[in-house]
Structures are given as C-alpha cells and as structure tokens.
Design a protein around this motif. Sequence first.
Motif, PDB file in Angstrom:
ATOM      1  N   CYS A 113       0.835  -1.190   0.000  1.00  0.00           N
ATOM      2  CA  CYS A 113       0.000   0.000   0.000  1.00  0.00           C
ATOM      3  C   CYS A 113       0.877   1.250   0.000  1.00  0.00           C
ATOM      4  N   ASP A 114       0.780   2.025  -1.066  1.00  0.00           N
ATOM      5  CA  ASP A 114       1.519   3.276  -1.124  1.00  0.00           C
ATOM      6  C   ASP A 114       1.080   4.236  -0.027  1.00  0.00           C
ATOM      7  N   GLY A 115      -0.168   4.129   0.400  1.00  0.00           N
ATOM      8  CA  GLY A 115      -0.651   5.001   1.462  1.00  0.00           C
ATOM      9  C   GLY A 115       0.060   4.761   2.776  1.00  0.00           C
ATOM     10  N   VAL A 116       0.463   3.516   3.037  1.00  0.00           N
ATOM     11  CA  VAL A 116       1.190   3.194   4.262  1.00  0.00           C
ATOM     12  C   VAL A 116       2.655   3.600   4.146  1.00  0.00           C
ATOM     13  N   THR A 117       3.249   3.397   2.965  1.00  0.00           N
ATOM     14  CA  THR A 117       4.700   3.575   2.817  1.00  0.00           C
ATOM     15  C   THR A 117       5.098   4.973   2.355  1.00  0.00           C
ATOM     16  N   GLY A 119       6.570   8.332   1.839  1.00  0.00           N
ATOM     17  CA  GLY A 119       7.593   9.075   2.556  1.00  0.00           C
ATOM     18  C   GLY A 119       8.549   8.220   3.352  1.00  0.00           C
ATOM     19  N   ASP A 120       8.356   6.906   3.350  1.00  0.00           N
ATOM     20  CA  ASP A 120       9.216   5.994   4.095  1.00  0.00           C
ATOM     21  C   ASP A 120      10.003   5.110   3.132  1.00  0.00           C
ATOM     22  N   PRO A 121      11.058   4.434   3.619  1.00  0.00           N
ATOM     23  CA  PRO A 121      11.909   3.646   2.714  1.00  0.00           C
ATOM     24  C   PRO A 121      11.165   2.597   1.905  1.00  0.00           C
ATOM     25  N   GLY A 122      10.127   1.995   2.488  1.00  0.00           N
ATOM     26  CA  GLY A 122       9.394   0.958   1.770  1.00  0.00           C
ATOM     27  C   GLY A 122       8.785   1.440   0.473  1.00  0.00           C
ATOM     28  N   MET A 123       8.518   2.750   0.369  1.00  0.00           N
ATOM     29  CA  MET A 123       7.933   3.302  -0.856  1.00  0.00           C
ATOM     30  C   MET A 123       8.857   3.104  -2.052  1.00  0.00           C
ATOM     31  N   GLU A 124      10.152   2.955  -1.796  1.00  0.00           N
ATOM     32  CA  GLU A 124      11.095   2.774  -2.895  1.00  0.00           C
ATOM     33  C   GLU A 124      11.008   1.382  -3.514  1.00  0.00           C
ATOM     34  N   MET A 125      10.226   0.494  -2.899  1.00  0.00           N
ATOM     35  CA  MET A 125       9.986  -0.830  -3.486  1.00  0.00           C
ATOM     36  C   MET A 125       8.661  -0.898  -4.229  1.00  0.00           C
ATOM     37  N   ARG A 476      15.648  15.674  -7.343  1.00  0.00           N
ATOM     38  CA  ARG A 476      16.294  14.752  -8.274  1.00  0.00           C
ATOM     39  C   ARG A 476      16.785  13.496  -7.566  1.00  0.00           C
ATOM     40  N   PHE A 477      17.286  12.557  -8.366  1.00  0.00           N
ATOM     41  CA  PHE A 477      17.684  11.228  -7.896  1.00  0.00           C
ATOM     42  C   PHE A 477      16.497  10.479  -7.300  1.00  0.00           C
ATOM     43  N   GLN A 478      15.340  10.677  -7.949  1.00  0.00           N
ATOM     44  CA  GLN A 478      14.108   9.980  -7.579  1.00  0.00           C
ATOM     45  C   GLN A 478      13.586   9.124  -8.729  1.00  0.00           C
ATOM     46  N   GLY A 479      14.421   8.890  -9.747  1.00  0.00           N
ATOM     47  CA  GLY A 479      14.003   8.119 -10.910  1.00  0.00           C
ATOM     48  C   GLY A 479      14.033   6.624 -10.654  1.00  0.00           C
ATOM     49  N   PRO A 480      13.605   5.845 -11.641  1.00  0.00           N
ATOM     50  CA  PRO A 480      13.503   4.397 -11.445  1.00  0.00           C
ATOM     51  C   PRO A 480      14.831   3.732 -11.111  1.00  0.00           C
ATOM     52  N   LYS A 481      15.917   4.138 -11.764  1.00  0.00           N
ATOM     53  CA  LYS A 481      17.200   3.498 -11.487  1.00  0.00           C
ATOM     54  C   LYS A 481      17.823   3.990 -10.187  1.00  0.00           C
ATOM     55  N   ALA A 482      17.520   5.224  -9.804  1.00  0.00           N
ATOM     56  CA  ALA A 482      18.154   5.793  -8.615  1.00  0.00           C
ATOM     57  C   ALA A 482      17.659   5.135  -7.341  1.00  0.00           C
ATOM     58  N   ASN A 483      16.362   5.163  -7.139  1.00  0.00           N
ATOM     59  CA  ASN A 483      15.814   4.620  -5.890  1.00  0.00           C
ATOM     60  C   ASN A 483      14.451   3.967  -6.078  1.00  0.00           C
ATOM     61  N   GLY A 484      14.148   3.552  -7.320  1.00  0.00           N
ATOM     62  CA  GLY A 484      12.893   2.858  -7.571  1.00  0.00           C
ATOM     63  C   GLY A 484      11.715   3.759  -7.857  1.00  0.00           C
ATOM     64  N   MET A 485      11.954   5.069  -7.975  1.00  0.00           N
ATOM     65  CA  MET A 485      10.914   6.033  -8.363  1.00  0.00           C
ATOM     66  C   MET A 485       9.745   6.061  -7.378  1.00  0.00           C
ATOM     67  N   PRO A 486      10.002   6.401  -6.115  1.00  0.00           N
ATOM     68  CA  PRO A 486       8.895   6.499  -5.156  1.00  0.00           C
ATOM     69  C   PRO A 486       8.007   7.693  -5.451  1.00  0.00           C
ATOM     70  N   GLU A 487       6.758   7.620  -5.028  1.00  0.00           N
ATOM     71  CA  GLU A 487       5.895   8.791  -5.118  1.00  0.00           C
ATOM     72  C   GLU A 487       6.374   9.851  -4.136  1.00  0.00           C
ATOM     73  N   LEU A 488       6.213  11.091  -4.522  1.00  0.00           N
ATOM     74  CA  LEU A 488       6.634  12.221  -3.691  1.00  0.00           C
ATOM     75  C   LEU A 488       5.408  12.962  -3.164  1.00  0.00           C
ATOM     76  N   HIS A 489       4.413  12.193  -2.775  1.00  0.00           N
ATOM     77  CA  HIS A 489       3.114  12.726  -2.383  1.00  0.00           C
ATOM     78  C   HIS A 489       3.228  13.644  -1.162  1.00  0.00           C
ATOM     79  N   GLY A 576      19.044   3.336  -1.797  1.00  0.00           N
ATOM     80  CA  GLY A 576      18.684   1.925  -1.918  1.00  0.00           C
ATOM     81  C   GLY A 576      19.225   1.016  -0.845  1.00  0.00           C
ATOM     82  N   ILE A 577      19.474   1.548   0.348  1.00  0.00           N
ATOM     83  CA  ILE A 577      20.004   0.728   1.431  1.00  0.00           C
ATOM     84  C   ILE A 577      19.019   0.761   2.590  1.00  0.00           C
ATOM     85  N   GLY A 578      18.734  -0.404   3.165  1.00  0.00           N
ATOM     86  CA  GLY A 578      17.839  -0.516   4.302  1.00  0.00           C
ATOM     87  C   GLY A 578      16.432  -0.898   3.917  1.00  0.00           C
ATOM     88  N   CYS A 579      15.699  -1.456   4.869  1.00  0.00           N
ATOM     89  CA  CYS A 579      14.291  -1.849   4.679  1.00  0.00           C
ATOM     90  C   CYS A 579      14.132  -2.834   3.520  1.00  0.00           C
TER      91      CYS A 579
END
Length: 609
Positions: A113-117, A119-125, A476-489, A576-579
């Motif tokens: 659930c993006d709503g749970v993650t 702003g947190d590291p899990g959003m990068e997955m 920046r550095f929020q793209g797919p290769k950088a950190n999985g492209m998390p939402e910046l909601h 991309g480190i942690g969680c």
Amino acid sequence: MHPRIQEVTERLIERSRPTRERYLAQMAGAASDGPQRGKLQCANFAHGVAGCASTSDKQQLRLMNEANVAIVSAYNDMLSAHQPYEHFPEIIKQALREVGSVGQFAGGVPAMCDGVTQGDPGMEMSLASREVIAMATAIALSHNMFDAALYLGICDKIIPGLMIGALRFGHLPAVFVPGGPMPSGIPNKQKAEVRQRYAEGKASREELLESEMLSYHSPGTCTFYGTANTNQVVMEIMGLHLPGSSFVNPYTPLRDELTREAARQVTRLTPQSGNYLPLCKIVDEKSIINSVVALNATGGSTNHTLHIPAFAQAAGIQLTWQDMADVSAVTPTLAKVYPNGQADVNHFHACGGVPFMVRTLLDAGLLHEDVFTVMGKGLKQYTQEPFLEEGKLVWREGPQGSLDETILRPVERAFSPEGGLRVLEGNLGRGVTKISAVAPEHRVVEAPARVFSDQAELAQAFKNAELERDFVAVVRFQGPKANGMPELHKLTPFLGVLQDRGHKVALVTDGRMSGASGKVPAAIHVSPEALDGGPLCRVRDGDIIRVDGETGELRVLVDQAEFDSRERVMAPSDLGIGCGRELFGFLRSAFSPAEKGASVFTEELEALK
C-alpha cells in the motif's frame, strides 16, 4: 470516430505491427493444443489435483470438457482494498461447481500500500513490486493446469502487474474481479484542510491522525481518485470487468453476486463453451486507446503514463506519451473527483459512474465501440448497471444523464475541453504534467530553482522557513534506477501551502507524484533521470527554470554551453540501502526510462520484434 482518436489508433497499430503480430503468434501457439493438463504426465497431474478439497473436483479435472479456472489473488488483510478478497475464493469455487467447473487458487501475489509507505523507505519498493507481481502471476499460471483465469486485485501497482503477467498468458480467457470501495468517510475538503493546517504547524498530530482514520476507516478501496480507482475505471472501460462492477461496495449482496457472475462468465469464454475469447483478443490497440481516453476523461492518475505503456507492451503494443497527450487534447474532462474536486468515488458511482461515462463518450465518438470485452463483442454493454431482482443478478440501462453535474458531466457540458495530460519537453529533458486540477493562473511558473535530493530535504527547508518566495523545487535522484521512483506525495501539502500564500511554485522531478498530485504544477517522470546523467544533475540553486503547462515547455534559462559544461552532481551514496531495498538493486539497474513504463521487461519484450 473522432478523427484524432482514429488517427492515433491507426498510427499505434502501424507502429506496433511487428511486435503485435509476434505476440499474437505466441498466444496462438500456446492455445493450439487444448487444455494443457490433458498432456501432463500422470505424476504431474496427480500433483496438480492432490490438494483439491473434494473428490468431485478431482474427477472434474480429469475431464477435458470441463473448465479449470485459476484464481490469482492479491489478498492480504492489512490493505483495506484487498481485505475483502479473503472470502472471494470460496465464493468463486462454489459458483464454478454449480456450473460444472472447478476453481483452483493458483497463487497469491504481493500487495503493498503506497498510502502506508508514503515518505518511508518501503515506498522505494513500490514500483518494483509491479514487476514482482507480474512474475508471481506468471509463476502461478506456469503449471499449465488452467483453461481460464480470474485476477483479484485493485490497487496501484497490483492491477498493472497482474495485467503484465496475465497478458503473457493471453491465450487464457480472463476476467478481472474488483472488490469495491469503502463507504464514504469525512468530506475530502475537511481532510485536506486538516492536512494543510498540520503542515503549517496549526494542527496537532492527534488531530491529523483522527482526521485520517475517519477518512480511511473500513475495508474497501480508498475513496479518493488516485491510482487504485483509476485502475478500476481503466479496467472497466477496457471491458475486463463485468459492466458497472468497479465501485460496488464490499460485503454487500450485489458485490458477492457480481463475484459469482465473474466466475460463471469466464467459463463462457473457454474453448469448452464453444465461445472461446482469450485475453489477447480483448486487449488490442483499440482497447488500449480506450484506456487512455478513460484516464483523461476522469483526470486520472499520472502513474498510468507508466503503467499503460508497460502493460500495452506486454501485449506487443508500443504506446508513447505523445499518443497519450494527443488523445488527451481531444478528450474532455468529465469528472471532478478528489483531488480534482470534492466528491469521492462513491458519489461518482451514484451519479452515473462508468456506465454514464461510456454512454457519453461513445455518443461523442471518443471510444472504440467495436472491441471485444469479457461480455463479448461491443462496448455498448458497458452503458448498463447491475442490480439484484429477488436475488438474481440483472443488468439495466444506466442513466441517460448525470444525476449530479457538479461531479460528472456529459461531453457537451464538460468541465474542460481536454483531459489535462501533457508532455513537457526542453533542455531539462522530457516529462509529463497533469493540469486538470491546476488553476489556469498557476500553470506557468518561471522562478529560481531550489534543488533537493529527496523530499525530506524540502520538508525541512519548509519547516525552517527557507521557502517563503517564488521558486521551482527540483527534486532529483528519484528516478527508477536511482531509488525505484517512489511517489513524492508528501511534498503536496508544503507546496500547496506556499502556493496559497501567494507564491509562484512548481515541482520538477524525475520521480512520481501519482493521482494525488493536485493543484501544484508539476513536471514529473523527467527523463533521462539524474542518475543516468540527465540534465537535472547539472541544475544549481538559483537557475531560472520555466515550467509551462500551456505550451509544454520545460527549460532552464541558462546559457546552454555553460550549462552543458557543468560537472554533474553525483547521487547520494546511501540510495537503496535498508528496509530490504538491497534486494531490489538488480531490478533498479534494469529499469527502462519512464516513457517506456519504467519496466524491467522492456528489453525482453522489444526483443520479440
């Protein structure tokens, strides 16, 4: 047909011809031999039926003239949208037994659930979970025991992941089975006001928590019009749901009967029924264009500029952002659902919903009617609504007009003559913007850059009162290769506060914002991304940036030779480190650019040309 819709469709067909022909040949080959379970070795077959709950199911599966339906589900009981799926498999299996068929739970797929993650590291997955879901779907179906499949999923990456996996088994008939939205909570205006007051330090955490729990309060999909509910509109207008079924609330008699009917209907599409209609025949270039029309007519989630190209490619169809923008230019905005308005999806459904939208868009020549759906040939069936009459499911013609034109309108009285999705391009790269919720006076911003490497940095700058001015936030550095492209909601409340204070603000990022991006102008999905050496890695604080949602310009107003000569800023070393993010490094490195769906499957599918 509207001439622009016809033109985009024809060029999509022509561009896709090599990959589409190869895809259909693959699907024909997979379908040519009849039920695969009939060719399994005896020991293999015995393994495949050993877990059946009843002897009759085992015996049925030995008969090749009976259908075995795979159930692939994204159930878990932490996600409100997917919690109701706990009960669906037994409902489905019983409905199938009643028509002489069998259902087997083929596999579960992960559902986060993006709503749970947020702003947190899990959003990068989150985006990577779409690829994992696609692979998990393929594993579930790899046993070759099945004549058809039912796909149980709703939310952000789950439907696109299921679609990608299902389309690689596109020789199987398929129905997608929604679960429905939770009942309405507190008004969206009230929720938004509390969020904004909290961002300004004027509301306590306790007040914010109480507000959020009154908004997200029970099983069912969240009721705002983000990616999850955009998925539902897209699936229904593509003809992959039963008509009118997307927004029927869970735990109601009608919802359960629609689930039973989905099970019955998929058996009617199998070779055994004599009316074989596989998924690969339903999802074609015309249905993909219909999905883009649906996205734009409702002001849907910008995440679908990633997802629709990704699952289209799984069917051999090469959709581009320009195709989507050209469709948007002639597709009127018909709906105002939060964050584009104050109503929620229950209100949208009550005043006519998808059936009325299909009716008015067909009348205007903006949808292809001559498509296959899970109901057979033709989209006109999707102007109907389901009802129960003495416990029996029936469909009746839906409303001829909207029951509330503050929420949903006919084409001739649209909120806007266009859908609001536009391509932005210039010396900062290529991205997309959604202007359907952006007031006209905010659509053009030219201001100094303030550069951040993540959304936490911007939040801290806001709290330090460093942003009380006109500026363009470059994250920046929020793209797919950088950190999985998390939402910046989580940027939305801060930027919204500054805009309301009279400042000209905009966002430029190689990350995502989703359907909740709202009223602040945003250039998102900017490619090439900063990690790949895209222009964003050379932007400095104070550079004047122009974001023009009207003309589609995205430009840094710096001498080009001087800008090109700048040394690129490198990404932070701790990306991309942690969680558990370390486990997804190989996926991140393989992601395609955003316009190709930010998908790890792009090269493999393109190789099929």
